[in-house]
Design a protein around this motif. Structure first.
Motif, PDB file in Angstrom:
ATOM      1  N   TRP A 253       0.862  -1.187   0.000  1.00  0.00           N
ATOM      2  CA  TRP A 253       0.000   0.000   0.000  1.00  0.00           C
ATOM      3  C   TRP A 253       0.893   1.229   0.000  1.00  0.00           C
ATOM      4  N   TRP A 254       0.482   2.276  -0.699  1.00  0.00           N
ATOM      5  CA  TRP A 254       1.302   3.477  -0.788  1.00  0.00           C
ATOM      6  C   TRP A 254       0.405   4.706  -0.830  1.00  0.00           C
ATOM      7  N   ARG A 255       0.997   5.859  -0.628  1.00  0.00           N
ATOM      8  CA  ARG A 255       0.292   7.121  -0.802  1.00  0.00           C
ATOM      9  C   ARG A 255       1.314   8.233  -1.028  1.00  0.00           C
ATOM     10  N   TRP A 256       0.844   9.287  -1.649  1.00  0.00           N
ATOM     11  CA  TRP A 256       1.684  10.456  -1.849  1.00  0.00           C
ATOM     12  C   TRP A 256       1.795  11.214  -0.543  1.00  0.00           C
ATOM     13  N   GLY A 257       2.961  11.750  -0.287  1.00  0.00           N
ATOM     14  CA  GLY A 257       3.201  12.521   0.929  1.00  0.00           C
ATOM     15  C   GLY A 257       3.208  14.009   0.634  1.00  0.00           C
ATOM     16  N   HIS A 258       4.052  14.719   1.337  1.00  0.00           N
ATOM     17  CA  HIS A 258       4.123  16.171   1.232  1.00  0.00           C
ATOM     18  C   HIS A 258       4.799  16.616  -0.064  1.00  0.00           C
ATOM     19  N   PHE A 259       4.410  17.783  -0.525  1.00  0.00           N
ATOM     20  CA  PHE A 259       5.032  18.422  -1.682  1.00  0.00           C
ATOM     21  C   PHE A 259       6.449  18.833  -1.304  1.00  0.00           C
ATOM     22  N   ARG A 260       7.439  18.513  -2.167  1.00  0.00           N
ATOM     23  CA  ARG A 260       8.834  18.806  -1.839  1.00  0.00           C
ATOM     24  C   ARG A 260       9.515  19.760  -2.806  1.00  0.00           C
ATOM     25  N   GLY A 261       9.119  19.760  -4.044  1.00  0.00           N
ATOM     26  CA  GLY A 261       9.813  20.628  -4.981  1.00  0.00           C
ATOM     27  C   GLY A 261       9.013  20.887  -6.238  1.00  0.00           C
ATOM     28  N   GLN A 262       9.170  22.080  -6.772  1.00  0.00           N
ATOM     29  CA  GLN A 262       8.447  22.476  -7.965  1.00  0.00           C
ATOM     30  C   GLN A 262       9.349  22.321  -9.183  1.00  0.00           C
ATOM     31  N   CYS A 263       8.800  21.837 -10.245  1.00  0.00           N
ATOM     32  CA  CYS A 263       9.583  21.663 -11.461  1.00  0.00           C
ATOM     33  C   CYS A 263       9.660  22.982 -12.229  1.00  0.00           C
TER      34      CYS A 263
ATOM     35  N   LEU B 294       9.730   4.180   3.973  1.00  0.00           N
ATOM     36  CA  LEU B 294       9.177   2.859   4.266  1.00  0.00           C
ATOM     37  C   LEU B 294       8.580   2.880   5.660  1.00  0.00           C
ATOM     38  N   GLU B 295       7.306   2.607   5.736  1.00  0.00           N
ATOM     39  CA  GLU B 295       6.600   2.603   7.018  1.00  0.00           C
ATOM     40  C   GLU B 295       6.721   1.220   7.657  1.00  0.00           C
ATOM     41  N   PRO B 296       7.068   1.139   8.928  1.00  0.00           N
ATOM     42  CA  PRO B 296       7.259  -0.171   9.570  1.00  0.00           C
ATOM     43  C   PRO B 296       5.953  -0.855   9.995  1.00  0.00           C
ATOM     44  N   GLU B 297       4.917  -0.086  10.269  1.00  0.00           N
ATOM     45  CA  GLU B 297       3.688  -0.680  10.780  1.00  0.00           C
ATOM     46  C   GLU B 297       2.761  -1.098   9.642  1.00  0.00           C
ATOM     47  N   VAL B 298       1.647  -1.697  10.001  1.00  0.00           N
ATOM     48  CA  VAL B 298       0.653  -2.171   9.041  1.00  0.00           C
ATOM     49  C   VAL B 298      -0.163  -0.978   8.547  1.00  0.00           C
ATOM     50  N   CYS B 299      -0.544  -0.989   7.274  1.00  0.00           N
ATOM     51  CA  CYS B 299      -1.349   0.110   6.731  1.00  0.00           C
ATOM     52  C   CYS B 299      -2.764   0.074   7.324  1.00  0.00           C
ATOM     53  N   LEU B 300      -3.475   1.180   7.190  1.00  0.00           N
ATOM     54  CA  LEU B 300      -4.809   1.287   7.768  1.00  0.00           C
ATOM     55  C   LEU B 300      -5.778   0.286   7.152  1.00  0.00           C
ATOM     56  N   LYS B 301      -5.654   0.032   5.855  1.00  0.00           N
ATOM     57  CA  LYS B 301      -6.544  -0.904   5.173  1.00  0.00           C
ATOM     58  C   LYS B 301      -6.339  -2.318   5.709  1.00  0.00           C
ATOM     59  N   CYS B 302      -5.076  -2.736   5.855  1.00  0.00           N
ATOM     60  CA  CYS B 302      -4.788  -4.075   6.395  1.00  0.00           C
ATOM     61  C   CYS B 302      -5.240  -4.183   7.851  1.00  0.00           C
ATOM     62  N   ASP B 303      -5.068  -3.118   8.626  1.00  0.00           N
ATOM     63  CA  ASP B 303      -5.494  -3.115  10.014  1.00  0.00           C
ATOM     64  C   ASP B 303      -7.011  -3.310  10.099  1.00  0.00           C
ATOM     65  N   THR B 304      -7.760  -2.617   9.246  1.00  0.00           N
ATOM     66  CA  THR B 304      -9.219  -2.768   9.219  1.00  0.00           C
ATOM     67  C   THR B 304      -9.604  -4.187   8.829  1.00  0.00           C
ATOM     68  N   ILE B 305      -8.919  -4.752   7.849  1.00  0.00           N
ATOM     69  CA  ILE B 305      -9.212  -6.119   7.412  1.00  0.00           C
ATOM     70  C   ILE B 305      -8.948  -7.109   8.547  1.00  0.00           C
ATOM     71  N   HIS B 306      -7.824  -6.954   9.254  1.00  0.00           N
ATOM     72  CA  HIS B 306      -7.501  -7.862  10.362  1.00  0.00           C
ATOM     73  C   HIS B 306      -8.523  -7.755  11.487  1.00  0.00           C
ATOM     74  N   LYS B 307      -8.985  -6.556  11.780  1.00  0.00           N
ATOM     75  CA  LYS B 307     -10.006  -6.385  12.818  1.00  0.00           C
ATOM     76  C   LYS B 307     -11.289  -7.113  12.439  1.00  0.00           C
TER      77      LYS B 307
END
Length: 111
Positions: free
Chosen positions: A13-23, A43-56
């Motif tokens: 699972w991935w997502r875009w983060g903060h804006f860092r630079g303008q072209c 790289l995030e060490p914990e489980v993503c929110l979607k997987c956490d919801t599925i496990h619950k």
């Protein structure tokens, strides 16, 4: 071709983060050109929110199945068993939908 941080979880699972630079293509302050490039991947060490919801939801289904098994042995709880079985079917549908969304997101590119 503006630069953004990129967050990635172990499950893919991935997502875009903060804006860092303008072209150089975009000349207006605070605007982006629309194309996103990865500035840095975190790289995030914990489980993503979607997987956490599925496990619950999976744990809840397992608990309900144990309850149905116990109630079947006890007897005289037919209405409760039927209601719980309907809830289990609903939860399984939700889990399948969450997995489908998860797999689509893992293989897609967001704009």
């Amino acid at each position: 071709m503006c630069y953004f941080d990129h967050q990635l979880w172990p499950c893919g699972w991935w997502r875009w983060g903060h804006f860092r630079g303008q072209c150089p293509k975009e000349y207006r302050t605070g605007e982006t050109c629309g194309l996103k490039l990865v500035y840095n991947t975190y790289l995030e060490p914990e489980v993503c929110l979607k997987c956490d919801t599925i496990h619950k939801k999976q744990r809840r289904v397992a608990k309900m199945l144990e309850d149905v098994k116990r109630w079947t042995c006890e007897g005289n709880r037919r209405a409760t068993i039927e209601k719980t079985q309907l809830e289990i079917c609903d939860l399984n549908d939700q889990i399948n939908e969450l997995w489908r969304e998860h797999e689509i997101r893992k293989t897609s590119i967001a704009y």
